[in-house]
Design a protein around this motif. Structure first.
Motif, PDB file in Angstrom:
ATOM      1  N   PRO A 119       0.736  -1.164   0.256  1.00 41.10           N
ATOM      2  CA  PRO A 119       0.339  -0.386  -0.055  1.00 41.10           C
ATOM      3  C   PRO A 119       0.713   1.541   0.102  1.00 41.10           C
ATOM      4  O   PRO A 119       1.765   1.305   0.767  1.00 41.10           O
ATOM      5  CB  PRO A 119      -0.872  -0.548   1.467  1.00 41.10           C
ATOM      6  N   THR A 152      -4.817  -1.074  -0.668  1.00 41.98           N
ATOM      7  CA  THR A 152      -5.729  -1.723   0.327  1.00 41.98           C
ATOM      8  C   THR A 152      -6.690  -1.775   0.190  1.00 41.98           C
ATOM      9  O   THR A 152      -7.423  -0.310   0.444  1.00 41.98           O
ATOM     10  CB  THR A 152      -4.636  -1.848   1.967  1.00 41.98           C
ATOM     11  N   SER A 154      -8.222  -2.310   2.909  1.00 39.24           N
ATOM     12  CA  SER A 154      -8.535  -2.653   4.996  1.00 39.24           C
ATOM     13  C   SER A 154      -9.301  -1.724   5.580  1.00 39.24           C
ATOM     14  O   SER A 154      -9.010  -0.112   4.847  1.00 39.24           O
ATOM     15  CB  SER A 154      -6.616  -2.734   5.840  1.00 39.24           C
ATOM     16  N   LEU A 156      -8.619  -0.290   9.269  1.00 40.57           N
ATOM     17  CA  LEU A 156      -8.114   0.466   9.740  1.00 40.57           C
ATOM     18  C   LEU A 156      -8.013   1.958   8.781  1.00 40.57           C
ATOM     19  O   LEU A 156      -7.709   2.943   9.481  1.00 40.57           O
ATOM     20  CB  LEU A 156      -6.800  -0.671   9.499  1.00 40.57           C
ATOM     21  N   CYS A 157      -8.171   2.031   7.794  1.00 39.86           N
ATOM     22  CA  CYS A 157      -7.576   2.510   6.942  1.00 39.86           C
ATOM     23  C   CYS A 157      -8.154   4.106   6.890  1.00 39.86           C
ATOM     24  O   CYS A 157      -8.416   4.863   7.908  1.00 39.86           O
ATOM     25  CB  CYS A 157      -7.584   2.653   5.229  1.00 39.86           C
TER      26      CYS A 157
ATOM     27  N   GLN B 391      -6.565 -11.131  11.404  1.00 46.61           N
ATOM     28  CA  GLN B 391      -7.662 -10.070  12.162  1.00 46.61           C
ATOM     29  C   GLN B 391      -7.372  -9.404  14.015  1.00 46.61           C
ATOM     30  O   GLN B 391      -7.365  -8.375  13.967  1.00 46.61           O
ATOM     31  CB  GLN B 391      -8.885 -10.713  11.881  1.00 46.61           C
ATOM     32  N   TYR B 414       0.932  -2.893   9.396  1.00 46.22           N
ATOM     33  CA  TYR B 414       0.168  -2.940   8.072  1.00 46.22           C
ATOM     34  C   TYR B 414      -1.438  -3.123   8.174  1.00 46.22           C
ATOM     35  O   TYR B 414      -1.666  -4.277   8.459  1.00 46.22           O
ATOM     36  CB  TYR B 414       1.029  -4.464   8.083  1.00 46.22           C
ATOM     37  N   PRO B 415      -1.755  -2.782   7.157  1.00 46.58           N
ATOM     38  CA  PRO B 415      -2.885  -2.669   6.797  1.00 46.58           C
ATOM     39  C   PRO B 415      -4.180  -4.146   7.209  1.00 46.58           C
ATOM     40  O   PRO B 415      -5.150  -4.430   7.297  1.00 46.58           O
ATOM     41  CB  PRO B 415      -2.697  -1.825   6.085  1.00 46.58           C
ATOM     42  N   ASP B 416      -3.029  -4.913   5.960  1.00 48.09           N
ATOM     43  CA  ASP B 416      -4.291  -6.464   6.037  1.00 48.09           C
ATOM     44  C   ASP B 416      -3.703  -8.124   6.344  1.00 48.09           C
ATOM     45  O   ASP B 416      -1.739  -7.660   7.083  1.00 48.09           O
ATOM     46  CB  ASP B 416      -3.963  -6.496   4.923  1.00 48.09           C
TER      47      ASP B 416
END
Lengths: 473, 473
Positions: A119, A152, A154, A156-157, B391, B414-416
């Motif tokens: 990413p 990504t 995700s 989380l972003c 997760q 790290y997002p994933d």
């Protein structure tokens, strides 16, 4: 003699304004960097082929176009002139000014796809230009500060965007804010639930009619939205249903649950992209963002509002949508953003998902000013002015001047042997806090007199002790 | 599908480049501020009435002009088309892009004369645009960093310019530099001394022919300059005399003395604006600058060269002239400046003396790169990447992530939940120095593994001690 002026919608920023603006940039930069976003800068000039068609028809109108250099009119014919500006444009201009930071970012990612590590997290703080009609909070040249992650999906972003918004606004002491969040899928599901009650909505492409009207709820109220929808051909029972859907209340989580129950009741088909439960992907994702925020220790759930009527960037956002307002200032949104699934598609790189948001620095500035929250006010970085009486005492001050600067104290020697009163007036007008007085007597005795401008107190020090005394203060 | 590109002569700056450029800006900003210069920013767009005619005919050609918004061609007639671009221009464009920082500064001073405190010291670090042919060290969009003082004719300002140049270049570790200094009056006196030997020169307006030829001495040598002067109608004995004048050698002070003796011998009349001695004002002023530098503890007289052939900005500089080169890189001047007695005259404010100089950031960048002097190289501000397995371990990492950021350590999760190898590759590609490994075992044991990427060493720490350990490092 011409009276000089600057183009409307543009501004000069004097010393105090630059210092205040830098304060805003610094808070944003520190936040972006602490979350691992790296800086990118793109050129002011972009090819019109990159810019045109990316911002809708209105955007194309508002682009500033730059005349080709040299004999720009050489290909223009009398026939072009008959057609008008539209025919002339492609012949006289091939470049334009940056209109936002998202399209240049997409262009950069597409051009550098081979060398970037995904990413890819970038931030960008640069001016953009729009030939808009200038008004309160709207300028023709203004700064945006964007942060985006691509590569990504995700959530989380999304959670980190909320964290960054809160961190920046707290850092600026703009603590009365509301972060509104919605999801493109919520809007779609609302539309589908009306469709179930109003077969007329079966015509595709009516979604945007609904969202555009809905987005005005704040301004024109329930009655205004109803009127607009009826005019656009929606049935009365559809609009009733709409407001039933929107009658969610309570906490973030409670609202999600109520809307989910409504969708189920209306028989809207969940898109099944959730965690395998019967939840709706949009509601599931919003709840995930909430959970990630809670796990991150987010302190401001009272300022995070799930607003199912929020509809921005309908033509490009595909997931979560954000918008931020400062509650105690009359001002448009100071930040906004969302997730887009196809940012770089028009540049030949399809399927790259990303999410990003943007701060409007000029609006933040106006908010801070309206709330009187700025503390930096000096017209100069100078901390110490050395005044003197004549060429000899001025020259005798030079070693002290060099010493002060080397010690990290920005300092000036008044350049002319003007009257002391004039030199003091200079220090006063610029907000210089310390004045060193260096007259012939002082030079002879190897001392200086130091005056603290705020209090008016003076003291006499040996010249060799000045830097130490000022460094401690 | 279009292949995206950027206009020639413009550049994208990726993360590492922005960081390096920021390093240059920071060194310059700190220096300017330590000398009491305050920041100013002016708009990118200026009215063409402000810009046109200020940079000579060539400059007017190189200005980027911005098309009027809306129906820009509405006033263009077929007759205009016959005349061509010149007739069209005033009808289709009334704004242009900033071409340098001096003219906008003059415009600002004239517009704000009533509220500014003089002497006014401002610095400005902004991009400028010129439709020049791009080549090595020359871009169409590039940054200038200017510092100017207006409202005083004190020679302290000239001395401080030399001090600032040296401080910036030392700060950048570009320590092999030469600061050339000359004075407009020296050039005039040289011309007058030739005039005494060549009545043909009595025609006025031939001064510039001489200086323009002289300025090429570095490039085309003595023979080339002689040839050019003879072609332009100068007599042979005049050119001989010229080179006699220029045969000065030794220290800064010795050169001044030799040139003074030459002027006296040739009967050039001193302009008497010196200290009442028989010295020439230009030589007197240059010597004053030298004395002020010496009194300020200037350490680099070996890099300050009085060069009587230096001729720049002939149409506006009236006093001292500066130009700076880096000796060990093949590159044009990285800085230049001088004193002008009538900066704001064309904006209705005559008689304001000022002196200023400018750094070319893009050339400094190219020099630093050529000499391999950059140390900042990371592609990201991130100091620490938290990697995870799934997760659950990702979510368990969120409090640590928040803690690291709050402690001022830019960090990412790290997002994933990708393969660990991919997460490490990400850290490696971006130059992230520390990786925290957070797997299910670590989560269960309330520990993390930390890997220092450069050395490959790993250690295991209780999760509560991570921030403390990394803050100390």
């Amino acid at each position: 003699m011409q009276k000089p002026s600057i183009p409307k919608g543009t501004r000069d920023f004097g010393p105090a304004q630059v210092a205040r603006r830098q304060h805003i940039f610094n808070v944003i930069r520190r936040t972006f960097e602490s979350f691992g976003f790296a800086p990118l800068e793109t050129p002011t000039l972009e090819n019109l082929s990159v810019l045109t068609g990316k911002y809708g028809d209105e955007g194309d109108q508002l682009l500033f176009k730059v005349l080709n250099s040299g004999d720009f009119a050489k290909d223009v014919t009398a026939a072009d002139l008959t057609v008008g500006s539209k025919a002339l444009l492609p012949k006289v201009a091939e470049k334009g000014l940056r209109y936002d930071l998202t399209v240049p970012f997409a262009r950069y990612v597409a051009m550098n796809r081979g060398t970037l590590t995904f990413p890819f997290k970038r931030y960008q703080m640069q001016p953009v230009w729009r030939a808009d009609r200038p008004q309160r909070g709207r300028y023709r040249e203004f700064y945006q500060c964007d942060a985006d992650v691509v590569g990504t999906d995700s959530l989380l972003c999304e959670a980190e965007i909320v964290l960054m918004i809160a961190q920046v606004l707290n850092g600026l002491r703009l603590d009365k804010f509301t972060i509104k969040i919605n999801h493109r899928g919520v809007l779609r599901n609302i539309y589908e639930s009306l469709y179930a009650a109003d077969s007329y909505l079966g015509e595709k492409g009516r979604e945007n009619d609904l969202f555009v009207a809905l987005d005005k709820l704040d301004k024109i109220g329930k009655d205004g939205v109803t009127k607009e929808l009826l005019e656009r051909g929606f049935f009365g029972n559809a609009t009733d249903r709409l407001f039933e859907a929107l009658e969610v209340s309570g906490s973030f989580e409670e609202k999600l649950k109520q809307l989910g129950a409504f969708f189920r009741k209306e028989g809207v088909v969940p898109d099944g992209m959730g965690d395998g439960s019967e939840d709706y992907r949009s509601l599931f994702e919003l709840n995930q963002v909430r959970e990630l925020l809670a796990a991150s220790g987010f302190q401001h759930f009272d300022r995070l509002e799930f607003d199912p009527t929020l509809a921005r960037g309908l033509s490009y956002y595909t997931g979560c949508i954000f918008e931020v307002k400062i509650n105690n200032v009359q001002m448009g949104s100071v930040s906004g953003g969302g997730r887009y699934d196809n940012l770089t598609g028009s540049f030949g790189l399809p399927g790259v998902s990303g999410v990003g948001f943007s701060f409007g620095v000029d609006r933040l500035y106006d908010c801070l000013e309206a709330l009187d929250l700025f503390t930096v006010t000096a017209e100069t970085p100078t901390r110490c002015l050395i005044t003197h009486f004549d060429q000899a005492s001025g020259r005798a001050a030079l070693p002290l001047l060099a010493e002060l600067r080397a010690a990290g104290i920005p300092s000036e020697l008044y350049p002319d042997a003007s009257k002391l009163q004039k030199q003091f007036k200079y220090a006063d007008a610029k907000g210089i806090p310390l004045v060193v007085i260096m007259g012939p007597e002082e030079v002879a005795a190897r001392v200086v007199k130091i005056k603290i401008m705020a209090s008016g107190t003076e003291r006499v020090l040996p010249i060799g002790e000045v830097v130490k005394a000022l460094t401690v203060e």
